[in-house]
Design a protein around this motif. Structure first.
Motif, PDB file in Angstrom:
ATOM      1  N   ASN A 165       9.264  46.751  59.239  1.00 34.64           N
ATOM      2  CA  ASN A 165      10.105  47.238  60.326  1.00 34.64           C
ATOM      3  C   ASN A 165      10.942  46.060  60.800  1.00 34.64           C
ATOM      4  OD1 ASN A 165      11.270  48.116  62.684  1.00 34.64           O
ATOM      5  ND2 ASN A 165       9.395  48.932  63.568  1.00 34.64           N
ATOM      6  N   PRO A 166      12.235  46.018  60.475  1.00 33.25           N
ATOM      7  CA  PRO A 166      13.059  44.869  60.840  1.00 33.25           C
ATOM      8  C   PRO A 166      13.172  44.666  62.349  1.00 33.25           C
ATOM      9  CG  PRO A 166      14.416  46.639  59.977  1.00 33.25           C
ATOM     10  CD  PRO A 166      12.988  47.045  59.775  1.00 33.25           C
ATOM     11  N   ARG A 167      12.894  45.694  63.133  1.00 29.53           N
ATOM     12  CA  ARG A 167      12.971  45.571  64.593  1.00 29.53           C
ATOM     13  C   ARG A 167      11.677  45.026  65.204  1.00 29.53           C
ATOM     14  NH1 ARG A 167      13.263  50.315  67.077  1.00 29.53           N
ATOM     15  NH2 ARG A 167      13.707  49.235  69.000  1.00 29.53           N
ATOM     16  N   ARG A 168      10.606  44.954  64.421  1.00 29.70           N
ATOM     17  CA  ARG A 168       9.319  44.497  64.945  1.00 29.70           C
ATOM     18  C   ARG A 168       9.206  42.980  64.809  1.00 29.70           C
ATOM     19  NH1 ARG A 168       4.967  47.356  62.071  1.00 29.70           N
ATOM     20  NH2 ARG A 168       5.623  46.056  60.348  1.00 29.70           N
ATOM     21  N   MET A 169       8.775  42.331  65.887  1.00 29.58           N
ATOM     22  CA  MET A 169       8.506  40.908  65.840  1.00 29.58           C
ATOM     23  C   MET A 169       7.017  40.705  65.602  1.00 29.58           C
ATOM     24  SD  MET A 169       9.312  37.839  68.533  1.00 29.58           S
ATOM     25  CE  MET A 169       8.094  38.296  69.761  1.00 29.58           C
ATOM     26  N   PRO A 182       5.299  38.714  78.790  1.00 27.41           N
ATOM     27  CA  PRO A 182       5.072  40.142  78.535  1.00 27.41           C
ATOM     28  C   PRO A 182       6.146  40.684  77.584  1.00 27.41           C
ATOM     29  CG  PRO A 182       5.044  39.675  80.887  1.00 27.41           C
ATOM     30  CD  PRO A 182       5.504  38.430  80.201  1.00 27.41           C
ATOM     31  N   ARG A 183       5.766  41.638  76.782  1.00 29.34           N
ATOM     32  CA  ARG A 183       6.703  42.260  75.839  1.00 29.34           C
ATOM     33  C   ARG A 183       7.771  43.019  76.614  1.00 29.34           C
ATOM     34  NH1 ARG A 183       7.193  47.309  74.048  1.00 29.34           N
ATOM     35  NH2 ARG A 183       5.237  47.887  75.019  1.00 29.34           N
ATOM     36  N   PRO A 184       9.051  42.721  76.374  1.00 33.83           N
ATOM     37  CA  PRO A 184      10.124  43.461  77.042  1.00 33.83           C
ATOM     38  C   PRO A 184      10.113  44.942  76.654  1.00 33.83           C
ATOM     39  CG  PRO A 184      10.968  41.444  76.079  1.00 33.83           C
ATOM     40  CD  PRO A 184       9.574  41.638  75.558  1.00 33.83           C
ATOM     41  N   ALA A 185      10.507  45.779  77.581  1.00 38.92           N
ATOM     42  CA  ALA A 185      10.570  47.222  77.320  1.00 38.92           C
ATOM     43  C   ALA A 185      11.514  47.491  76.156  1.00 38.92           C
ATOM     44  CB  ALA A 185      11.053  47.953  78.563  1.00 38.92           C
ATOM     45  N   GLY A 186      11.098  48.371  75.277  1.00 39.89           N
ATOM     46  CA  GLY A 186      11.932  48.770  74.148  1.00 39.89           C
ATOM     47  C   GLY A 186      11.790  47.889  72.924  1.00 39.89           C
ATOM     48  N   GLU A 187      11.056  46.793  73.020  1.00 43.98           N
ATOM     49  CA  GLU A 187      10.852  45.932  71.862  1.00 43.98           C
ATOM     50  C   GLU A 187       9.509  46.240  71.217  1.00 43.98           C
ATOM     51  OE1 GLU A 187      11.558  41.787  72.320  1.00 43.98           O
ATOM     52  OE2 GLU A 187      13.461  42.096  73.334  1.00 43.98           O
ATOM     53  N   GLU A 227      28.682  39.973  58.769  1.00 44.54           N
ATOM     54  CA  GLU A 227      27.543  39.068  58.905  1.00 44.54           C
ATOM     55  C   GLU A 227      26.296  39.845  59.291  1.00 44.54           C
ATOM     56  OE1 GLU A 227      27.810  35.454  61.050  1.00 44.54           O
ATOM     57  OE2 GLU A 227      29.907  35.208  60.559  1.00 44.54           O
ATOM     58  N   ALA A 228      25.233  39.550  58.572  1.00 44.58           N
ATOM     59  CA  ALA A 228      23.968  40.215  58.854  1.00 44.58           C
ATOM     60  C   ALA A 228      23.386  39.664  60.151  1.00 44.58           C
ATOM     61  CB  ALA A 228      22.990  39.989  57.712  1.00 44.58           C
ATOM     62  N   ASP A 229      22.716  40.527  60.879  1.00 42.55           N
ATOM     63  CA  ASP A 229      22.033  40.095  62.089  1.00 42.55           C
ATOM     64  C   ASP A 229      20.849  39.262  61.643  1.00 42.55           C
ATOM     65  OD1 ASP A 229      20.971  39.737  64.559  1.00 42.55           O
ATOM     66  OD2 ASP A 229      20.619  41.844  64.979  1.00 42.55           O
ATOM     67  N   LEU A 230      20.861  37.982  61.974  1.00 42.35           N
ATOM     68  CA  LEU A 230      19.824  37.080  61.493  1.00 42.35           C
ATOM     69  C   LEU A 230      18.488  37.321  62.150  1.00 42.35           C
ATOM     70  CD1 LEU A 230      21.917  33.809  61.254  1.00 42.35           C
ATOM     71  CD2 LEU A 230      21.317  35.414  59.449  1.00 42.35           C
ATOM     72  N   SER A 231      18.470  38.007  63.266  1.00 40.88           N
ATOM     73  CA  SER A 231      17.205  38.251  63.941  1.00 40.88           C
ATOM     74  C   SER A 231      17.231  39.612  64.630  1.00 40.88           C
ATOM     75  CB  SER A 231      16.925  37.146  64.955  1.00 40.88           C
ATOM     76  OG  SER A 231      15.636  37.310  65.490  1.00 40.88           O
ATOM     77  N   PRO A 232      17.095  40.683  63.849  1.00 43.49           N
ATOM     78  CA  PRO A 232      17.139  42.016  64.456  1.00 43.49           C
ATOM     79  C   PRO A 232      15.998  42.257  65.442  1.00 43.49           C
ATOM     80  CG  PRO A 232      16.433  42.166  62.178  1.00 43.49           C
ATOM     81  CD  PRO A 232      16.851  40.746  62.420  1.00 43.49           C
ATOM     82  N   CYS A 233      14.930  41.461  65.358  1.00 42.19           N
ATOM     83  CA  CYS A 233      13.798  41.634  66.270  1.00 42.19           C
ATOM     84  C   CYS A 233      13.813  40.590  67.382  1.00 42.19           C
ATOM     85  CB  CYS A 233      12.485  41.555  65.498  1.00 42.19           C
ATOM     86  SG  CYS A 233      12.136  39.902  64.855  1.00 42.19           S
ATOM     87  N   ARG A 234      14.828  39.745  67.407  1.00 42.10           N
ATOM     88  CA  ARG A 234      14.995  38.688  68.416  1.00 42.10           C
ATOM     89  C   ARG A 234      13.919  37.604  68.309  1.00 42.10           C
ATOM     90  NH1 ARG A 234      16.587  41.272  74.058  1.00 42.10           N
ATOM     91  NH2 ARG A 234      15.336  39.479  74.583  1.00 42.10           N
ATOM     92  N   ALA A 235      13.357  37.417  67.144  1.00 44.65           N
ATOM     93  CA  ALA A 235      12.324  36.398  66.943  1.00 44.65           C
ATOM     94  C   ALA A 235      12.853  35.001  67.240  1.00 44.65           C
ATOM     95  CB  ALA A 235      11.781  36.467  65.519  1.00 44.65           C
ATOM     96  N   ASP A 236      14.143  34.785  66.987  1.00 44.41           N
ATOM     97  CA  ASP A 236      14.713  33.459  67.226  1.00 44.41           C
ATOM     98  C   ASP A 236      14.598  33.026  68.682  1.00 44.41           C
ATOM     99  OD1 ASP A 236      16.505  35.469  67.923  1.00 44.41           O
ATOM    100  OD2 ASP A 236      18.269  34.300  67.393  1.00 44.41           O
ATOM    101  N   GLN A 237      14.463  33.980  69.590  1.00 40.52           N
ATOM    102  CA  GLN A 237      14.341  33.658  71.010  1.00 40.52           C
ATOM    103  C   GLN A 237      12.922  33.219  71.390  1.00 40.52           C
ATOM    104  OE1 GLN A 237      15.849  36.867  73.375  1.00 40.52           O
ATOM    105  NE2 GLN A 237      17.769  36.962  72.244  1.00 40.52           N
TER     106      GLN A 237
END
Length: 95
Positions: A74-78, A53-58, A29-39
Motif C-alpha cells: 500500500n503506497p499510502r501506508r507508512m 500520534p498518527r494524523p487523521a486519514g493516514e 515527477e513521481a511522488d517520492l513519498s506518497p505516505c509522507r515517510a520523509d517527514q
C-alpha cells in the motif's frame, strides 16, 4: 513485376524502420513519498514511544523488524519498523 514490387515494398519497410522515433513526453515527477515517510525520518534511532500520534486519514503500520506482517503493498501506508528487544526505530518506509 511482382518480384520488383515486393523488393520495393521491402526497401520501403526498412527505410521506415530506420526513421527516428519522436521523443516521448517526460513523465511527471513521481511522488517520492506518497505516505509522507520523509517527514518522519528523524525518528530513526529513537524509541518508538517518541512517535507523534498518527494524523487523521493516514495509514501507519508500526511493527518490529522480526514480526510477521502481510505482504500487501500500500503506497499510502507508512511502515515504522523497530527492534523488538529495544523498541528503537530502525527503518521508516512506504508500503
Amino acid at each position: 513485376m511482382t518480384v520488383r514490387f515486393t523488393g520495393l515494398a521491402a526497401v520501403g519497410l526498412l527505410a521506415a524502420a530506420c526513421a527516428p522515433v519522436p521523443a516521448a513526453a517526460p513523465a511527471p515527477e513521481a511522488d517520492l513519498s506518497p505516505c509522507r515517510a520523509d517527514q518522519y525520518l528523524d525518528f530513526i534511532g529513537r524509541h518508538r514511544s517518541e512517535l507523534p500520534p498518527r494524523p487523521a486519514g493516514e495509514v501507519w503500520r508500526v511493527t518490529c523488524t522480526t514480526c510477521p506482517v502481510t505482504m500487501d503493498y500500500n503506497p499510502r501506508r507508512m511502515n515504522v519498523l523497530y527492534q523488538a528487544s529495544s523498541g528503537v526505530i530502525r527503518e521508516i518506509k512506504c508500503g
